[in-house]
Design an enzyme around this catalytic site. Structure first.
Site, PDB file in Angstrom:
ATOM      1  N   GLU A 162     -21.229  90.114 -11.134  1.00 34.53           N
ATOM      2  CA  GLU A 162     -21.385  88.844 -11.859  1.00 34.53           C
ATOM      3  C   GLU A 162     -20.262  88.729 -12.884  1.00 34.53           C
ATOM      4  O   GLU A 162     -19.405  89.602 -12.985  1.00 34.53           O
ATOM      5  CB  GLU A 162     -22.764  88.762 -12.524  1.00 34.53           C
ATOM      6  CG  GLU A 162     -23.079  89.924 -13.436  1.00 34.53           C
ATOM      7  CD  GLU A 162     -24.532  89.964 -13.929  1.00 34.53           C
ATOM      8  OE1 GLU A 162     -25.181  88.910 -13.982  1.00 34.53           O
ATOM      9  OE2 GLU A 162     -24.992  91.069 -14.269  1.00 34.53           O
ATOM     10  N   ARG A 165     -33.400 107.425 -38.458  1.00 33.21           N
ATOM     11  CA  ARG A 165     -32.771 107.440 -37.133  1.00 33.21           C
ATOM     12  C   ARG A 165     -33.389 108.553 -36.292  1.00 33.21           C
ATOM     13  O   ARG A 165     -33.427 109.696 -36.739  1.00 33.21           O
ATOM     14  CB  ARG A 165     -31.263 107.645 -37.260  1.00 33.21           C
ATOM     15  CG  ARG A 165     -30.532 107.644 -35.928  1.00 33.21           C
ATOM     16  CD  ARG A 165     -29.018 107.685 -36.133  1.00 33.21           C
ATOM     17  NE  ARG A 165     -28.311 107.631 -34.854  1.00 33.21           N
ATOM     18  CZ  ARG A 165     -27.995 108.704 -34.128  1.00 33.21           C
ATOM     19  NH1 ARG A 165     -28.300 109.915 -34.558  1.00 33.21           N
ATOM     20  NH2 ARG A 165     -27.361 108.575 -32.976  1.00 33.21           N
ATOM     21  N   LEU A 202     -28.127  90.252 -13.807  1.00 29.17           N
ATOM     22  CA  LEU A 202     -29.156  89.538 -14.574  1.00 29.17           C
ATOM     23  C   LEU A 202     -29.701  88.406 -13.704  1.00 29.17           C
ATOM     24  O   LEU A 202     -28.939  87.722 -13.022  1.00 29.17           O
ATOM     25  CB  LEU A 202     -28.560  88.952 -15.861  1.00 29.17           C
ATOM     26  CG  LEU A 202     -29.636  88.333 -16.763  1.00 29.17           C
ATOM     27  CD1 LEU A 202     -30.466  89.431 -17.431  1.00 29.17           C
ATOM     28  CD2 LEU A 202     -29.025  87.423 -17.802  1.00 29.17           C
ATOM     29  N   LYS A 241     -32.359  92.010 -19.980  1.00 31.34           N
ATOM     30  CA  LYS A 241     -31.364  91.337 -20.833  1.00 31.34           C
ATOM     31  C   LYS A 241     -31.287  92.043 -22.184  1.00 31.34           C
ATOM     32  O   LYS A 241     -31.851  91.588 -23.183  1.00 31.34           O
ATOM     33  CB  LYS A 241     -31.734  89.852 -20.985  1.00 31.34           C
ATOM     34  CG  LYS A 241     -30.583  88.988 -21.477  1.00 31.34           C
ATOM     35  CD  LYS A 241     -30.869  87.524 -21.250  1.00 31.34           C
ATOM     36  CE  LYS A 241     -29.910  86.611 -21.966  1.00 31.34           C
ATOM     37  NZ  LYS A 241     -28.541  86.619 -21.442  1.00 31.34           N
ATOM     38  N   TYR A 295     -32.694  90.064 -25.636  1.00 33.23           N
ATOM     39  CA  TYR A 295     -32.413  88.753 -26.202  1.00 33.23           C
ATOM     40  C   TYR A 295     -32.549  87.660 -25.163  1.00 33.23           C
ATOM     41  O   TYR A 295     -32.684  87.935 -23.965  1.00 33.23           O
ATOM     42  CB  TYR A 295     -31.015  88.731 -26.843  1.00 33.23           C
ATOM     43  CG  TYR A 295     -29.850  88.708 -25.865  1.00 33.23           C
ATOM     44  CD1 TYR A 295     -29.511  89.822 -25.114  1.00 33.23           C
ATOM     45  CD2 TYR A 295     -29.091  87.545 -25.688  1.00 33.23           C
ATOM     46  CE1 TYR A 295     -28.439  89.790 -24.225  1.00 33.23           C
ATOM     47  CE2 TYR A 295     -28.020  87.513 -24.809  1.00 33.23           C
ATOM     48  CZ  TYR A 295     -27.696  88.630 -24.070  1.00 33.23           C
ATOM     49  OH  TYR A 295     -26.649  88.594 -23.194  1.00 33.23           O
ATOM     50  N   ARG A 318     -38.704  85.476 -18.718  1.00 31.48           N
ATOM     51  CA  ARG A 318     -37.757  86.598 -18.594  1.00 31.48           C
ATOM     52  C   ARG A 318     -37.805  87.499 -19.832  1.00 31.48           C
ATOM     53  O   ARG A 318     -37.704  88.722 -19.714  1.00 31.48           O
ATOM     54  CB  ARG A 318     -36.333  86.082 -18.355  1.00 31.48           C
ATOM     55  CG  ARG A 318     -35.344  87.231 -18.071  1.00 31.48           C
ATOM     56  CD  ARG A 318     -33.970  86.757 -17.690  1.00 31.48           C
ATOM     57  NE  ARG A 318     -33.349  85.996 -18.757  1.00 31.48           N
ATOM     58  CZ  ARG A 318     -32.234  85.291 -18.625  1.00 31.48           C
ATOM     59  NH1 ARG A 318     -31.617  85.247 -17.451  1.00 31.48           N
ATOM     60  NH2 ARG A 318     -31.730  84.629 -19.639  1.00 31.48           N
TER      61      ARG A 318
HETATM   62  N1  PLP Z   1     -25.338  87.344 -16.130  1.00 27.74           N
HETATM   63  C1  PLP Z   1     -25.104  87.886 -17.338  1.00 27.74           C
HETATM   64  C2  PLP Z   1     -24.528  89.257 -17.407  1.00 27.74           C
HETATM   65  C3  PLP Z   1     -25.384  87.158 -18.500  1.00 27.74           C
HETATM   66  O1  PLP Z   1     -25.131  87.708 -19.708  1.00 27.74           O
HETATM   67  C4  PLP Z   1     -25.894  85.833 -18.387  1.00 27.74           C
HETATM   68  C5  PLP Z   1     -26.205  85.040 -19.579  1.00 27.74           C
HETATM   69  O2  PLP Z   1     -26.043  85.452 -20.696  1.00 27.74           O
HETATM   70  C6  PLP Z   1     -26.118  85.312 -17.114  1.00 27.74           C
HETATM   71  C7  PLP Z   1     -25.842  86.097 -16.003  1.00 27.74           C
HETATM   72  C8  PLP Z   1     -26.661  83.937 -16.929  1.00 27.74           C
HETATM   73  O3  PLP Z   1     -28.023  83.873 -17.241  1.00 27.74           O
HETATM   74  P1  PLP Z   1     -28.718  82.534 -17.705  1.00 27.74           P
HETATM   75  O4  PLP Z   1     -28.453  81.522 -16.643  1.00 27.74           O
HETATM   76  O5  PLP Z   1     -30.160  82.883 -17.786  1.00 27.74           O
HETATM   77  O6  PLP Z   1     -28.105  82.155 -19.016  1.00 27.74           O
END
Ligand code: PLP
Length: 288
Positions: free
Chosen positions: A184, A103, A208, A152, A35, A54
């Site tokens: 994070e 499935r 991420l 993501k 997503y 991305r």
């Molecule tokens: N880290 C995680 C785990 C996230 O889910 C997100 C955003 O959803 C981010 C960092 C920040 O990413 P972005 O700046 O691209 O929204």
């Protein structure tokens, strides 16, 4: 009457109560989907290009087919903004490996159409956010996610659980810890500031690769601020002058407390506040 959004599903713009995805969809059964979230400011898209690059990387990393409408995504985003009258808010986009009709752990045969869904979320007050003004309070929790956090994916159960742990503790969010170091936030990238230096974990499979992170670090360097990309410990957070997080929806948001300990003065600090202002100003200018 409740207002129904217009959403996008596999080529069609439909009312949210008429949108349909199969129960056999891989996204539903296997969390086999990726997503993106693009923010809308002043009715325009922020960092659109970065988010779409991305998305392409996430799809490639999972050998997922690109939806037929991949080249029309800008038009689809704009159409949804227009149809739903979004001035400040978000557009959520999800691609899954589609519906194999049953499935099965194995991926569906080549040629199975991916599912593409987009919808809007109006969020008035995103710029003038109360949370940003008072600063977020967080707890630390162990990072129990899988090893490819750079993709993501929609596997968001653990981040969801961590948000619930934060809620139960009466705070705003959780920062995740692995081997004694912060990875994070549940849905954002984490930073501390010490002696004027902005410190944030380097890019790897562990986090991420935030699109907001990339923009904020670029603006920080352009403003002659010192940036250090390295892991930092929970103790360093507690001893930091300031802390903050970034994401497409939170922009730059100060963190003023972790595990009940005040960070710096216990209020949003000047450097994070300046970065937030720069980010919002530049994003408004560059939005498309
Ligand atoms: N880290 C995680 C785990 C996230 O889910 C997100 C955003 O959803 C981010 C960092 C920040 O990413 P972005 O700046 O691209 O929204």
């Amino acid at each position: 009457m409740i207002e129904m959004r217009t959403v996008y599903v596999n080529g069609d713009y439909v009312s949210e109560n008429e949108a349909r995805v199969s129960i056999f969809d891989r996204g539903f059964l296997m969390a086999d989907g990726v997503y993106e979230v693009v923010s809308v400011l002043g009715g325009k898209l922020v960092d659109f290009e970065g988010h779409m690059v991305r998305l392409g990387r996430s799809l490639s990393a999972l050998n997922m087919e690109r939806p037929e409408a991949m080249d029309d995504l800008l038009e689809i985003h704009r159409e949804l903004v227009a149809r739903n009258g979004i001035v400040e808010g978000l557009i959520y986009l999800q691609v899954t490996r589609g519906n194999p009709g049953d499935r099965d752990f194995h991926y569906p045969p080549d040629g199975t159409a991916p599912t593409l869904v987009l919808f809007t979320q109006a969020k008035p007050g995103m710029i003038d956010s109360q949370l940003a003004r008072r600063g977020a309070r967080v707890i630390s929790v162990p990072d129990m996610r899988w090893g490819r956090r750079d993709i993501k994916t929609v596997q968001l159960l653990y981040p969801s659980m961590a948000k619930m742990m934060a809620q139960a503790a009466g705070v705003d969010d959780a920062w995740m810890i692995e081997d004694g170091h912060v990875t994070e936030g549940t849905s954002n990238n984490a930073y501390i500031i010490k002696n004027g230096r902005i410190i944030t974990r380097a890019l790897s499979h562990d986090i991420l690769h935030g699109i907001t992170r990339a923009a904020v670090l670029r603006f920080a360097r352009e403003a002659q601020m010192e940036v250090e990309e390295r892991s930092f410990t929970l103790d360093e957070v507690k001893e930091a002058d300031e802390a903050f997080y970034t994401s497409a929806s939170a922009f730059v948001t100060s963190v003023v407390e972790i595990d009940g300990d005040m960070i710096g003065a216990g209020a949003p600090g000047p450097i994070a506040a300046r970065l937030r202002d720069i980010y919002i100003e530049e994003s408004l200018k560059a939005a498309i």
